[in-house]
Design a protein around this motif. Structure first.
Motif, PDB file in Angstrom:
ATOM      1  N   ARG B  85       0.817  -1.220   0.000  1.00 27.40           N
ATOM      2  CA  ARG B  85       0.000   0.000   0.000  1.00 27.40           C
ATOM      3  C   ARG B  85       0.851   1.271   0.000  1.00 27.40           C
ATOM      4  O   ARG B  85       0.423   2.308  -0.484  1.00 27.40           O
ATOM      5  CB  ARG B  85      -0.956   0.001   1.194  1.00 27.40           C
ATOM      6  N   HIS B  86       2.082   1.166   0.533  1.00 22.37           N
ATOM      7  CA  HIS B  86       2.946   2.348   0.585  1.00 22.37           C
ATOM      8  C   HIS B  86       3.290   2.867  -0.813  1.00 22.37           C
ATOM      9  O   HIS B  86       3.664   4.017  -0.968  1.00 22.37           O
ATOM     10  CB  HIS B  86       4.237   2.032   1.353  1.00 22.37           C
ATOM     11  N   ALA B  87       3.182   1.983  -1.810  1.00 17.94           N
ATOM     12  CA  ALA B  87       3.502   2.394  -3.178  1.00 17.94           C
ATOM     13  C   ALA B  87       2.575   3.513  -3.659  1.00 17.94           C
ATOM     14  O   ALA B  87       2.930   4.279  -4.553  1.00 17.94           O
ATOM     15  CB  ALA B  87       3.393   1.194  -4.108  1.00 17.94           C
ATOM     16  N   PHE B  88       1.395   3.614  -3.068  1.00 13.65           N
ATOM     17  CA  PHE B  88       0.428   4.612  -3.534  1.00 13.65           C
ATOM     18  C   PHE B  88       0.601   5.965  -2.838  1.00 13.65           C
ATOM     19  O   PHE B  88       0.030   6.962  -3.252  1.00 13.65           O
ATOM     20  CB  PHE B  88      -1.005   4.109  -3.301  1.00 13.65           C
ATOM     21  N   TYR B  89       1.343   5.978  -1.731  1.00 11.84           N
ATOM     22  CA  TYR B  89       1.458   7.217  -0.957  1.00 11.84           C
ATOM     23  C   TYR B  89       2.290   8.286  -1.671  1.00 11.84           C
ATOM     24  O   TYR B  89       1.924   9.451  -1.694  1.00 11.84           O
ATOM     25  CB  TYR B  89       2.089   6.932   0.427  1.00 11.84           C
ATOM     26  N   GLY B  90       3.432   7.859  -2.235  1.00 11.64           N
ATOM     27  CA  GLY B  90       4.346   8.810  -2.863  1.00 11.64           C
ATOM     28  C   GLY B  90       3.699   9.635  -3.965  1.00 11.64           C
ATOM     29  O   GLY B  90       3.722  10.873  -3.906  1.00 11.64           O
ATOM     30  N   TYR B  96       1.345  17.600  -3.715  1.00 10.01           N
ATOM     31  CA  TYR B  96       1.432  18.720  -2.767  1.00 10.01           C
ATOM     32  C   TYR B  96       2.829  19.338  -2.736  1.00 10.01           C
ATOM     33  O   TYR B  96       3.040  20.372  -2.130  1.00 10.01           O
ATOM     34  CB  TYR B  96       1.075  18.257  -1.350  1.00 10.01           C
ATOM     35  N   LEU B  97       3.806  18.639  -3.334  1.00  9.09           N
ATOM     36  CA  LEU B  97       5.190  19.137  -3.303  1.00  9.09           C
ATOM     37  C   LEU B  97       5.466  20.042  -4.501  1.00  9.09           C
ATOM     38  O   LEU B  97       5.063  19.721  -5.616  1.00  9.09           O
ATOM     39  CB  LEU B  97       6.184  17.965  -3.349  1.00  9.09           C
ATOM     40  N   ASP B  98       6.170  21.134  -4.250  1.00  9.19           N
ATOM     41  CA  ASP B  98       6.575  22.005  -5.338  1.00  9.19           C
ATOM     42  C   ASP B  98       7.908  21.479  -5.876  1.00  9.19           C
ATOM     43  O   ASP B  98       8.959  21.708  -5.275  1.00  9.19           O
ATOM     44  CB  ASP B  98       6.744  23.440  -4.810  1.00  9.19           C
ATOM     45  N   ARG B  99       7.857  20.751  -7.001  1.00  9.72           N
ATOM     46  CA  ARG B  99       9.051  20.061  -7.499  1.00  9.72           C
ATOM     47  C   ARG B  99      10.162  21.030  -7.901  1.00  9.72           C
ATOM     48  O   ARG B  99      11.328  20.698  -7.830  1.00  9.72           O
ATOM     49  CB  ARG B  99       8.688  19.155  -8.676  1.00  9.72           C
ATOM     50  N   LYS B 100       9.782  22.254  -8.339  1.00 14.02           N
ATOM     51  CA  LYS B 100      10.816  23.203  -8.804  1.00 14.02           C
ATOM     52  C   LYS B 100      11.656  23.719  -7.645  1.00 14.02           C
ATOM     53  O   LYS B 100      12.833  23.975  -7.777  1.00 14.02           O
ATOM     54  CB  LYS B 100      10.139  24.369  -9.531  1.00 14.02           C
ATOM     55  N   GLN B 101      11.009  23.884  -6.475  1.00 12.27           N
ATOM     56  CA  GLN B 101      11.744  24.446  -5.334  1.00 12.27           C
ATOM     57  C   GLN B 101      12.217  23.366  -4.357  1.00 12.27           C
ATOM     58  O   GLN B 101      12.694  23.676  -3.272  1.00 12.27           O
ATOM     59  CB  GLN B 101      10.838  25.425  -4.578  1.00 12.27           C
ATOM     60  N   GLN B 102      12.065  22.093  -4.748  1.00  9.13           N
ATOM     61  CA  GLN B 102      12.377  21.002  -3.830  1.00  9.13           C
ATOM     62  C   GLN B 102      13.877  20.861  -3.586  1.00  9.13           C
ATOM     63  O   GLN B 102      14.670  20.853  -4.529  1.00  9.13           O
ATOM     64  CB  GLN B 102      11.827  19.703  -4.419  1.00  9.13           C
ATOM     65  N   ARG B 103      14.289  20.784  -2.286  1.00  5.10           N
ATOM     66  CA  ARG B 103      15.712  20.662  -1.962  1.00  5.10           C
ATOM     67  C   ARG B 103      16.060  19.287  -1.394  1.00  5.10           C
ATOM     68  O   ARG B 103      17.194  18.860  -1.406  1.00  5.10           O
ATOM     69  CB  ARG B 103      16.098  21.736  -0.934  1.00  5.10           C
ATOM     70  N   ILE B 104      15.085  18.606  -0.822  1.00  3.07           N
ATOM     71  CA  ILE B 104      15.360  17.291  -0.217  1.00  3.07           C
ATOM     72  C   ILE B 104      15.122  16.198  -1.271  1.00  3.07           C
ATOM     73  O   ILE B 104      14.058  16.177  -1.887  1.00  3.07           O
ATOM     74  CB  ILE B 104      14.433  17.042   0.996  1.00  3.07           C
ATOM     75  N   PRO B 105      16.104  15.291  -1.468  1.00  2.00           N
ATOM     76  CA  PRO B 105      15.919  14.244  -2.493  1.00  2.00           C
ATOM     77  C   PRO B 105      14.713  13.348  -2.179  1.00  2.00           C
ATOM     78  O   PRO B 105      14.456  13.033  -1.013  1.00  2.00           O
ATOM     79  CB  PRO B 105      17.208  13.420  -2.405  1.00  2.00           C
ATOM     80  N   LEU B 106      14.020  12.965  -3.233  1.00  2.00           N
ATOM     81  CA  LEU B 106      12.842  12.099  -3.070  1.00  2.00           C
ATOM     82  C   LEU B 106      13.204  10.794  -2.374  1.00  2.00           C
ATOM     83  O   LEU B 106      12.429  10.249  -1.590  1.00  2.00           O
ATOM     84  CB  LEU B 106      12.237  11.778  -4.431  1.00  2.00           C
ATOM     85  N   ALA B 107      14.421  10.277  -2.672  1.00  2.00           N
ATOM     86  CA  ALA B 107      14.854   8.998  -2.093  1.00  2.00           C
ATOM     87  C   ALA B 107      14.855   9.067  -0.570  1.00  2.00           C
ATOM     88  O   ALA B 107      14.495   8.104   0.109  1.00  2.00           O
ATOM     89  CB  ALA B 107      16.240   8.640  -2.600  1.00  2.00           C
ATOM     90  N   LEU B 108      15.233  10.222  -0.024  1.00  2.00           N
ATOM     91  CA  LEU B 108      15.276  10.394   1.432  1.00  2.00           C
ATOM     92  C   LEU B 108      13.860  10.556   1.990  1.00  2.00           C
ATOM     93  O   LEU B 108      13.498   9.957   3.005  1.00  2.00           O
ATOM     94  CB  LEU B 108      16.138  11.615   1.780  1.00  2.00           C
ATOM     95  N   LEU B 109      13.060  11.360   1.298  1.00  2.35           N
ATOM     96  CA  LEU B 109      11.679  11.576   1.762  1.00  2.35           C
ATOM     97  C   LEU B 109      10.886  10.267   1.721  1.00  2.35           C
ATOM     98  O   LEU B 109      10.042  10.016   2.575  1.00  2.35           O
ATOM     99  CB  LEU B 109      10.976  12.623   0.894  1.00  2.35           C
ATOM    100  N   ALA B 110      11.190   9.430   0.720  1.00  8.82           N
ATOM    101  CA  ALA B 110      10.447   8.180   0.556  1.00  8.82           C
ATOM    102  C   ALA B 110      10.695   7.226   1.724  1.00  8.82           C
ATOM    103  O   ALA B 110       9.795   6.481   2.119  1.00  8.82           O
ATOM    104  CB  ALA B 110      10.849   7.502  -0.748  1.00  8.82           C
ATOM    105  N   PHE B 111      11.898   7.269   2.313  1.00 10.39           N
ATOM    106  CA  PHE B 111      12.239   6.316   3.377  1.00 10.39           C
ATOM    107  C   PHE B 111      11.266   6.406   4.562  1.00 10.39           C
ATOM    108  O   PHE B 111      10.865   5.397   5.128  1.00 10.39           O
ATOM    109  CB  PHE B 111      13.673   6.547   3.877  1.00 10.39           C
ATOM    110  N   GLY B 112      10.864   7.623   4.921  1.00 15.20           N
ATOM    111  CA  GLY B 112      10.034   7.784   6.121  1.00 15.20           C
ATOM    112  C   GLY B 112       8.546   7.853   5.869  1.00 15.20           C
ATOM    113  O   GLY B 112       7.783   8.284   6.735  1.00 15.20           O
ATOM    114  N   LEU B 113       8.128   7.429   4.667  1.00 15.14           N
ATOM    115  CA  LEU B 113       6.714   7.584   4.305  1.00 15.14           C
ATOM    116  C   LEU B 113       5.845   6.443   4.863  1.00 15.14           C
ATOM    117  O   LEU B 113       5.405   5.575   4.135  1.00 15.14           O
ATOM    118  CB  LEU B 113       6.607   7.647   2.776  1.00 15.14           C
ATOM    119  N   THR B 114       5.589   6.493   6.162  1.00 16.67           N
ATOM    120  CA  THR B 114       4.735   5.471   6.786  1.00 16.67           C
ATOM    121  C   THR B 114       3.268   5.909   6.704  1.00 16.67           C
ATOM    122  O   THR B 114       2.983   7.023   6.269  1.00 16.67           O
ATOM    123  CB  THR B 114       5.099   5.313   8.269  1.00 16.67           C
ATOM    124  N   ASP B 115       2.361   5.044   7.160  1.00 18.10           N
ATOM    125  CA  ASP B 115       0.931   5.379   7.155  1.00 18.10           C
ATOM    126  C   ASP B 115       0.680   6.692   7.892  1.00 18.10           C
ATOM    127  O   ASP B 115      -0.015   7.581   7.405  1.00 18.10           O
ATOM    128  CB  ASP B 115       0.122   4.276   7.871  1.00 18.10           C
TER     129      ASP B 115
END
Lengths: 114, 250
Positions: B85-90, B96-115
């Motif tokens: 189910r976590h595959a659908f969260y990202g 909601y994320l502004d991709r142009k101004q994003q500074r934190i890599p998605l790979a790092l943000l993805a690690f903590g994406l719990t329910d």
């Protein structure tokens, strides 16, 4: 390395990939028209996931306590307490902890009365 | 300089906003630590699972299967199936994320994406400054992950005695996560999405009669999202409102 540690590493990497790959592959999201079905579906996913988690967490407690009357009453009181505390305070921490305490008290009353 | 200060402030707000998750995670991770020791794992192994997997329900299933002496293949497939189910969260969160101004890599943000992190992030997006959502999310995830690790260590080292001594604490801890989910649901339905919520509630409850919890969760979540994406027929009140707006424009 033991089997358990190896399995933990595989599950850890697998879970991270499950979270990361769909995110990395969703560059098309920014090009989706806002009125499209896919865009609205992805936006609805959040509230839908929380609703599903509510159902599963409450039903798990009901099942764990064999659908007892005390459990039904405790859960109903807990949910009402969440709504009441949130309406009064609009504070997420309070509306989480106060109902949990209420649930614990109601659950313990029969034990305390002996 | 201003950008750095702003990022630090957003990260701090993320940590502060993670407090309800911390309150929910500490007791659950504590229980996980106790369960891991009961299943015959060491405190170090329990900590390793929490640090690398960071996905509550699947961790409980993992230690339960370890306790029954299951094979590595069974451990891996059961835990990963529960986390599908976590595959659908990202993808949902990306809207909601502004991709142009994003500074934190998605790979790092993805690690903590719990329910819980996902639910809190969705409910809290409206309050975030433009372009600061990613740093705030990192703060939220850091708070959640730290509490998950702390709870696991406490549970693995001291839990057995405490839970055996107090039934009241055990009962209170049981309702922390359901209460957190109910609170988050009330918060996020303020901004709409009620049809998705109703279908997800009903779908999960119905599927739960026949399926395992994690499958019912996945099915209910998807049915809610699909119905939330469908164009709903306008209510008489909404039609009336549109007509009034058109009239006023003329």
């Amino acid at each position: 390395m033991k089997t358990v540690e190896l399995a933990v590493i595989v599950v850890g990497v697998g879970t991270w990939l499950l979270r990361f790959l769909p995110m990395a592959g969703t560059r098309i999201f920014s090009r989706m028209p806002e009125k499209s079905f896919r865009y609205k579906m992805l936006l609805s996913l959040g509230p839908a996931a929380i609703a599903a988690l509510v159902t599963v967490s409450l039903s798990s407690l009901l099942k764990a306590h064999d659908f007892s009357l005390l459990e039904i009453f405790s859960l109903a009181a807990g949910v009402v307490a969440v709504a009441a505390v949130q309406r009064l305070t609009d504070n997420l921490a309070l509306s989480t902890l106060a109902p949990a305490l209420a649930y614990g008290v109601i659950h313990s009353v029969p034990h305390w009365l002996g | 300089m201003y950008a750095v200060m702003s990022s630090v402030s957003s990260f701090g707000r993320g940590i502060r906003d993670s407090l309800p998750i911390v309150a929910g995670y500490l007791p659950v991770a504590f229980t996980f630590g106790v369960g891991a020791i009961q299943a015959g794992l060491s405190a170090g192994q329990a900590l390793m699972i929490s640090a690398l997997v960071f996905a509550g329900a699947s961790q409980f299933v993992f230690v339960a299967l370890v306790g029954t002496g299951s094979s590595a293949w069974t451990l891996i497939s059961a835990a990963l199936l529960m986390n599908v189910r976590h595959a659908f969260y990202g993808p949902s969160l990306l809207s909601y994320l502004d991709r142009k101004q994003q500074r934190i890599p998605l790979a790092l943000l993805a690690f903590g994406l719990t329910d819980e992190v996902f639910a809190t992030a969705i409910a809290g997006t409206a309050k975030q400054k433009e372009g600061e959502m990613d740093v705030w999310l990192l703060g939220l995830e850091t708070g959640a992950w730290s509490s998950w690790l702390s709870g696991t260590v406490l549970g693995a080292c001291t839990g057995m005695q405490l839970l055996e001594q107090s039934a009241f604490i055990r009962d209170t801890l049981e309702f922390v996560l359901p209460a957190l989910f109910c609170s988050l649901l009330l918060q996020c339905t303020r901004h709409g999405g009620r049809s998705a919520v109703l279908f997800a509630l009903a779908g999960t409850a119905l599927l739960g009669i026949w399926l395992e919890n994690h499958l019912a969760l996945l099915g209910g979540m998807l049915s809610g999202a699909v119905f939330g994406g469908l164009p709903l027929p306008a209510t008489p009140a909404a039609t009336e409102k549109k007509k009034t707006i058109k009239k006023n424009k003329k």
